[in-house]
Design an enzyme around this catalytic site. Sequence first.
Site, short mmCIF file in Angstrom:
data_model
loop_
_atom_site.label_atom_id
_atom_site.label_comp_id
_atom_site.label_asym_id
_atom_site.label_seq_id
_atom_site.Cartn_x
_atom_site.Cartn_y
_atom_site.Cartn_z
CE LYS A 74 -4.01 -2.04 2.30
NZ LYS A 74 -4.95 -1.95 3.44
CG ASP A 111 -8.01 0.17 3.52
OD1 ASP A 111 -8.87 -0.64 3.16
OD2 ASP A 111 -6.79 0.02 3.32
#
Length: 291
Positions: A74, A111
């Site tokens: 990420k 997220d």
Amino acid sequence: MAKDSYLVGLIGSGIGPSLSPALHEREADRQGLRYVYRLIDIDALGVPPTAVGDLLRAARDLGFDGLNITHPCKQHVIGHLDALAPQAEALGAVNTVVFDDDGRTTGHNTDVTGFAASFARGLPDAPLERIVQLGAGGAGAAVAHATLNLGAGHVTVVDAVPDRAADLAASLNRHFGHGRAAHAAADRLPGLLTTADGIVHATPTGMAAHPGLPLPAELLHPGLWVAEVVYRPLETELLRTARARGCRTLDGGGMAVFQAADAFQLFTGREADAARMLADITDLTGAVGAK
């Protein structure tokens, strides 16, 4: 005009058990879309996380419309993108990449919104004055932003890599104001958890490939709530242990669904039905015996 055919995928490590393909494809089927979701597992390919740039370029050349990005890529992916959405830039972590018609790449982070929506749904009245967070990686950055956006008073970040915890705490203080975050070594957990309201767990511990507990069981007590990011399996050892010791708990399934719904909208321009997707994950986790 929106398309009716999409090719997307997920880049990460040990992602074979991921439910993202099924979640996305089921929702696409209900909306009458042709939608293929592929797994791109760096372990199966035998490449390191730093190879995410090469995989990104290959996906673009193969005609992908977008990619989800998960542990441990990420943060590595950021240097290979053409642009970042404000949320992803603030976090320094990307979990969704969208390719435009010219092949340009924009990184997003769903997220944050995914965890916030799940927490508000699953622990709506949980106290938020003092939170201890385990994990300062890409998922950790997202959930720390989410909890502070939800009104948390203070977050203390603990990570196996002390510098990473310090960097995240400094970033949170710059973004939310001085004194909203701190970092601490793992040996301070007994003292921190004595007065904490809750624990957010954002490390890979508990995943199918990383079984176990992220902290000693005896540190859990009924005055704590415990929120999990891991959803493979849905019932982690941490959640089982926390409930047995009297803690309120939140599994990672809601975050998985809400972040997937937001990513689906970024890929297709169509709103996903999160309620139907929550039913999907219940069905899917039951089907694969994750409970």
